[in-house]
Scaffold this motif. Structure first.
Motif, PDB file in Angstrom:
ATOM      1  N   THR A  49       7.478   1.138  -0.513  1.00 32.74           N
ATOM      2  CA  THR A  49       6.587   2.262  -0.245  1.00 32.74           C
ATOM      3  C   THR A  49       7.272   3.173   0.758  1.00 32.74           C
ATOM      4  O   THR A  49       7.910   2.720   1.705  1.00 32.74           O
ATOM      5  N   GLU A  50       7.143   4.465   0.534  1.00 31.46           N
ATOM      6  CA  GLU A  50       7.913   5.428   1.306  1.00 31.46           C
ATOM      7  C   GLU A  50       7.167   5.881   2.555  1.00 31.46           C
ATOM      8  O   GLU A  50       5.989   6.233   2.503  1.00 31.46           O
ATOM      9  N   VAL A  51       7.892   5.873   3.648  1.00 34.78           N
ATOM     10  CA  VAL A  51       7.371   6.374   4.919  1.00 34.78           C
ATOM     11  C   VAL A  51       8.294   7.485   5.397  1.00 34.78           C
ATOM     12  O   VAL A  51       9.515   7.296   5.473  1.00 34.78           O
ATOM     13  N   THR A  52       7.720   8.622   5.695  1.00 33.62           N
ATOM     14  CA  THR A  52       8.490   9.767   6.178  1.00 33.62           C
ATOM     15  C   THR A  52       7.940  10.205   7.524  1.00 33.62           C
ATOM     16  O   THR A  52       6.737  10.436   7.657  1.00 33.62           O
ATOM     17  N   VAL A  53       8.834  10.305   8.500  1.00 30.39           N
ATOM     18  CA  VAL A  53       8.440  10.731   9.841  1.00 30.39           C
ATOM     19  C   VAL A  53       9.188  12.024  10.155  1.00 30.39           C
ATOM     20  O   VAL A  53      10.417  12.048  10.176  1.00 30.39           O
ATOM     21  N   SER A  54       8.446  13.060  10.390  1.00 34.49           N
ATOM     22  CA  SER A  54       9.069  14.354  10.662  1.00 34.49           C
ATOM     23  C   SER A  54       9.071  14.632  12.167  1.00 34.49           C
ATOM     24  O   SER A  54       8.180  14.198  12.900  1.00 34.49           O
ATOM     25  N   SER A  55      10.067  15.366  12.578  1.00 38.39           N
ATOM     26  CA  SER A  55      10.208  15.664  14.012  1.00 38.39           C
ATOM     27  C   SER A  55       9.447  16.921  14.386  1.00 38.39           C
ATOM     28  O   SER A  55       8.959  17.656  13.546  1.00 38.39           O
TER      29      SER A  55
ATOM     30  N   MET B 298       2.500   0.429  12.567  1.00 35.99           N
ATOM     31  CA  MET B 298       3.656   1.170  13.096  1.00 35.99           C
ATOM     32  C   MET B 298       3.148   2.285  14.002  1.00 35.99           C
ATOM     33  O   MET B 298       2.456   3.195  13.540  1.00 35.99           O
ATOM     34  N   ASN B 299       3.482   2.169  15.264  1.00 34.80           N
ATOM     35  CA  ASN B 299       3.083   3.169  16.251  1.00 34.80           C
ATOM     36  C   ASN B 299       4.309   3.881  16.813  1.00 34.80           C
ATOM     37  O   ASN B 299       5.436   3.406  16.659  1.00 34.80           O
ATOM     38  N   SER B 300       4.069   4.993  17.477  1.00 29.45           N
ATOM     39  CA  SER B 300       5.157   5.760  18.113  1.00 29.45           C
ATOM     40  C   SER B 300       6.305   5.973  17.142  1.00 29.45           C
ATOM     41  O   SER B 300       7.478   5.753  17.480  1.00 29.45           O
ATOM     42  N   LEU B 301       5.973   6.384  15.953  1.00 28.05           N
ATOM     43  CA  LEU B 301       6.988   6.525  14.912  1.00 28.05           C
ATOM     44  C   LEU B 301       8.005   7.597  15.255  1.00 28.05           C
ATOM     45  O   LEU B 301       7.680   8.617  15.895  1.00 28.05           O
ATOM     46  N   LYS B 302       9.232   7.335  14.823  1.00 25.46           N
ATOM     47  CA  LYS B 302      10.351   8.226  15.076  1.00 25.46           C
ATOM     48  C   LYS B 302      10.931   8.682  13.746  1.00 25.46           C
ATOM     49  O   LYS B 302      10.792   7.978  12.740  1.00 25.46           O
ATOM     50  N   PRO B 303      11.618   9.807  13.723  1.00 20.81           N
ATOM     51  CA  PRO B 303      12.252  10.239  12.468  1.00 20.81           C
ATOM     52  C   PRO B 303      13.184   9.178  11.887  1.00 20.81           C
ATOM     53  O   PRO B 303      13.290   9.048  10.664  1.00 20.81           O
ATOM     54  N   GLU B 304      13.814   8.396  12.725  1.00 19.65           N
ATOM     55  CA  GLU B 304      14.719   7.350  12.234  1.00 19.65           C
ATOM     56  C   GLU B 304      13.986   6.174  11.592  1.00 19.65           C
ATOM     57  O   GLU B 304      14.619   5.284  11.036  1.00 19.65           O
TER      58      GLU B 304
ATOM     59  N   SER C 144       0.838  -1.193   0.000  1.00 21.70           N
ATOM     60  CA  SER C 144       0.000   0.000   0.000  1.00 21.70           C
ATOM     61  C   SER C 144       0.870   1.239   0.000  1.00 21.70           C
ATOM     62  O   SER C 144       2.081   1.178   0.239  1.00 21.70           O
ATOM     63  N   ARG C 145       0.221   2.357  -0.250  1.00 23.51           N
ATOM     64  CA  ARG C 145       0.955   3.607  -0.208  1.00 23.51           C
ATOM     65  C   ARG C 145       1.355   3.906   1.227  1.00 23.51           C
ATOM     66  O   ARG C 145       0.583   3.680   2.158  1.00 23.51           O
ATOM     67  N   GLY C 146       2.569   4.414   1.397  1.00 21.75           N
ATOM     68  CA  GLY C 146       3.017   4.807   2.721  1.00 21.75           C
ATOM     69  C   GLY C 146       2.448   6.159   3.089  1.00 21.75           C
ATOM     70  O   GLY C 146       1.280   6.433   2.870  1.00 21.75           O
ATOM     71  N   GLY C 147       3.275   7.009   3.638  1.00 22.00           N
ATOM     72  CA  GLY C 147       2.784   8.328   3.962  1.00 22.00           C
ATOM     73  C   GLY C 147       3.766   9.116   4.792  1.00 22.00           C
ATOM     74  O   GLY C 147       4.887   8.656   5.062  1.00 22.00           O
ATOM     75  N   SER C 148       3.311  10.284   5.173  1.00 23.71           N
ATOM     76  CA  SER C 148       4.110  11.171   6.004  1.00 23.71           C
ATOM     77  C   SER C 148       3.368  11.452   7.292  1.00 23.71           C
ATOM     78  O   SER C 148       2.173  11.779   7.254  1.00 23.71           O
ATOM     79  N   VAL C 149       4.067  11.308   8.398  1.00 22.42           N
ATOM     80  CA  VAL C 149       3.468  11.569   9.696  1.00 22.42           C
ATOM     81  C   VAL C 149       4.471  12.309  10.567  1.00 22.42           C
ATOM     82  O   VAL C 149       5.680  12.301  10.289  1.00 22.42           O
ATOM     83  N   GLN C 150       3.964  12.879  11.623  1.00 22.67           N
ATOM     84  CA  GLN C 150       4.847  13.492  12.611  1.00 22.67           C
ATOM     85  C   GLN C 150       5.294  12.441  13.614  1.00 22.67           C
ATOM     86  O   GLN C 150       4.646  11.404  13.794  1.00 22.67           O
ATOM     87  N   ALA C 151       6.398  12.709  14.244  1.00 23.39           N
ATOM     88  CA  ALA C 151       6.907  11.802  15.264  1.00 23.39           C
ATOM     89  C   ALA C 151       5.834  11.541  16.313  1.00 23.39           C
ATOM     90  O   ALA C 151       5.114  12.453  16.718  1.00 23.39           O
ATOM     91  N   GLY C 152       5.746  10.286  16.706  1.00 21.01           N
ATOM     92  CA  GLY C 152       4.726   9.868  17.652  1.00 21.01           C
ATOM     93  C   GLY C 152       3.460   9.368  16.999  1.00 21.01           C
ATOM     94  O   GLY C 152       2.604   8.782  17.673  1.00 21.01           O
ATOM     95  N   GLY C 153       3.342   9.576  15.707  1.00 21.35           N
ATOM     96  CA  GLY C 153       2.153   9.152  14.985  1.00 21.35           C
ATOM     97  C   GLY C 153       2.195   7.685  14.595  1.00 21.35           C
ATOM     98  O   GLY C 153       3.132   6.955  14.940  1.00 21.35           O
TER      99      GLY C 153
ATOM    100  N   ARG D 247      13.232  -2.437   5.439  1.00 22.03           N
ATOM    101  CA  ARG D 247      13.236  -1.008   5.170  1.00 22.03           C
ATOM    102  C   ARG D 247      14.639  -0.559   4.795  1.00 22.03           C
ATOM    103  O   ARG D 247      15.626  -1.178   5.189  1.00 22.03           O
ATOM    104  N   GLN D 248      14.668   0.496   4.010  1.00 23.33           N
ATOM    105  CA  GLN D 248      15.940   1.031   3.556  1.00 23.33           C
ATOM    106  C   GLN D 248      15.899   2.545   3.650  1.00 23.33           C
ATOM    107  O   GLN D 248      15.125   3.191   2.925  1.00 23.33           O
ATOM    108  N   ALA D 249      16.705   3.069   4.531  1.00 23.45           N
ATOM    109  CA  ALA D 249      16.807   4.518   4.695  1.00 23.45           C
ATOM    110  C   ALA D 249      17.826   5.055   3.691  1.00 23.45           C
ATOM    111  O   ALA D 249      18.707   4.318   3.229  1.00 23.45           O
ATOM    112  N   PRO D 250      17.741   6.320   3.354  1.00 22.96           N
ATOM    113  CA  PRO D 250      18.687   6.905   2.395  1.00 22.96           C
ATOM    114  C   PRO D 250      20.137   6.698   2.834  1.00 22.96           C
ATOM    115  O   PRO D 250      20.489   6.966   3.985  1.00 22.96           O
ATOM    116  N   GLY D 251      20.935   6.185   1.918  1.00 24.46           N
ATOM    117  CA  GLY D 251      22.349   5.989   2.202  1.00 24.46           C
ATOM    118  C   GLY D 251      22.671   4.789   3.070  1.00 24.46           C
ATOM    119  O   GLY D 251      23.829   4.604   3.456  1.00 24.46           O
TER     120      GLY D 251
END
Length: 122
Positions: free
Chosen positions: A116-122, A82-88, A6-15, A37-41
């Motif tokens: 699918t891309e998941v982005t967690v912002s602080s 995925m709960n309590s998401l962190k920027p990492e 499925s499509r991922g998404g963007s959430v804030q930390a803790g989401g 999962r694979q983070a950039p770099g």
């Protein structure tokens, strides 16, 4: 088996986010399923896995207690809650299937979803 995440998404930390991965073809219930999962770099890393009937689950230390993997073989689908998401946790997430008890070993997976891309912002 073909896997479609499925499509991922963007959430804030803790989401929270829930990913799903649908498999086509027969015998979905005969595959061990994993989420990577694979983070950039960085190299692709194991996040979670689940046995054929959902009886045993595996988690990387980095996600243990926050992520929950499950599956519904009648729907040919595996989930990653995925709960309590962190920027990492920001990464491209992949589902994968193996005819073996592949667990953390990337090379033992036979089929991969498209990511699918998941982005967690602080």
């Amino acid at each position: 088996v073909q896997l479609q995440a499925s499509r991922g998404g963007s959430v804030q930390a803790g989401g929270s986010l829930r990913l799903s991965c649908a498999g086509s073809g027969r015998n979905f219930g005969s595959y061990f399923m994993g989420w990577f999962r694979q983070a950039p770099g960085r190299e692709r890393e194991f996040a979670s896995g689940i046995t054929w009937n959902g009886g045993v689950t595996y988690y990387a230390d980095s996600v243990k207690g926050r992520f929950t993997i499950s599956r519904d073989n009648a729907q040919n689908t595996v989930y990653l809650q995925m709960n309590s998401l962190k920027p990492e946790d920001t990464a491209v997430y992949y589902c994968a299937a193996s005819i073996n008890l592949a667990r953390i070993t990337t090379g033992m997976y036979h089929y991969w979803g498209q990511g699918t891309e998941v982005t967690v912002s602080s």
